[in-house]
Design a protein around this motif. Structure first.
Motif, PDB file in Angstrom:
ATOM      1  N   THR A  68      -2.257   7.135  10.522  1.00  0.00           N
ATOM      2  CA  THR A  68      -3.494   6.736   9.852  1.00  0.00           C
ATOM      3  C   THR A  68      -4.650   6.673  10.851  1.00  0.00           C
TER       4      THR A  68
ATOM      5  N   LEU B 291       3.154   5.149  10.755  1.00  0.00           N
ATOM      6  CA  LEU B 291       2.010   4.931   9.866  1.00  0.00           C
ATOM      7  C   LEU B 291       0.775   4.504  10.651  1.00  0.00           C
ATOM      8  N   ARG B 292       0.945   3.658  11.647  1.00  0.00           N
ATOM      9  CA  ARG B 292      -0.190   3.214  12.457  1.00  0.00           C
ATOM     10  C   ARG B 292      -0.829   4.407  13.178  1.00  0.00           C
TER      11      ARG B 292
ATOM     12  N   PRO C 112       2.566  10.200  -2.712  1.00  0.00           N
ATOM     13  CA  PRO C 112       2.403   8.825  -2.211  1.00  0.00           C
ATOM     14  C   PRO C 112       3.729   8.078  -2.078  1.00  0.00           C
TER      15      PRO C 112
ATOM     16  N   PRO D 217       0.832  -1.208   0.000  1.00  0.00           N
ATOM     17  CA  PRO D 217       0.000   0.000   0.000  1.00  0.00           C
ATOM     18  C   PRO D 217       0.866   1.257   0.000  1.00  0.00           C
ATOM     19  N   SER D 218       0.318   2.310  -0.553  1.00  0.00           N
ATOM     20  CA  SER D 218       0.959   3.623  -0.535  1.00  0.00           C
ATOM     21  C   SER D 218       0.192   4.515   0.427  1.00  0.00           C
ATOM     22  N   TYR D 219       0.890   5.496   0.932  1.00  0.00           N
ATOM     23  CA  TYR D 219       0.309   6.437   1.888  1.00  0.00           C
ATOM     24  C   TYR D 219       0.623   7.853   1.440  1.00  0.00           C
TER      25      TYR D 219
ATOM     26  N   THR E 191       5.364   4.181  -0.234  1.00  0.00           N
ATOM     27  CA  THR E 191       5.165   2.926   0.484  1.00  0.00           C
ATOM     28  C   THR E 191       5.986   2.964   1.775  1.00  0.00           C
TER      29      THR E 191
ATOM     30  N   ARG F  86      -3.221   9.028   4.957  1.00  0.00           N
ATOM     31  CA  ARG F  86      -4.242   8.160   4.371  1.00  0.00           C
ATOM     32  C   ARG F  86      -3.601   7.134   3.436  1.00  0.00           C
ATOM     33  N   GLU F  87      -4.170   5.935   3.470  1.00  0.00           N
ATOM     34  CA  GLU F  87      -3.747   4.914   2.515  1.00  0.00           C
ATOM     35  C   GLU F  87      -4.421   5.246   1.184  1.00  0.00           C
TER      36      GLU F  87
END
Length: 93
Positions: free
Chosen positions: A82, A78-79, A48, A4-6, A50, A88-89
């Motif tokens: 988000t 990231l945890r 974006p 996934p990208s963020y 990863t 955001r993913e």
């Protein structure tokens, strides 16, 4: 399988203080403070990225650090980011 990208939430206001970043979420009346490490990741997330790409940012900034420790930093960032919708993913890259 692709990772996934963020990307950072474009609705938030941020002030880069050099040593860290303050993020203002006016909808939730929250302020988020990022230290130097979090600020490096935040800056990279203008586009974006990863988790692996974020790990490379930290590895370049902290070459003496163990990659496993840096990977843990990226995962925790990231945890947390988000969970509060600061990041955001945006899908797989």
């Amino acid at each position: 399988m692709t990772a996934p990208s963020y990307v950072r939430n474009p609705e938030l206001l941020a002030d880069d203080l050099g040593h860290g970043i303050l993020i203002l979420d006016t909808d939730r009346a929250k302020v988020i403070e990022l230290n130097r490490t979090g600020a490096r990741l935040w800056r990279r997330l203008a586009a974006p990225a990863t988790a692996a790409e974020l790990l490379e940012v930290l590895a370049a900034a902290y070459p003496a650090a163990e990659r496993a420790a840096l990977a843990g930093d990226v995962e925790r960032f990231l945890r947390a980011a988000t969970a509060c919708d600061a990041v955001r993913e945006v899908g797989a890259k």
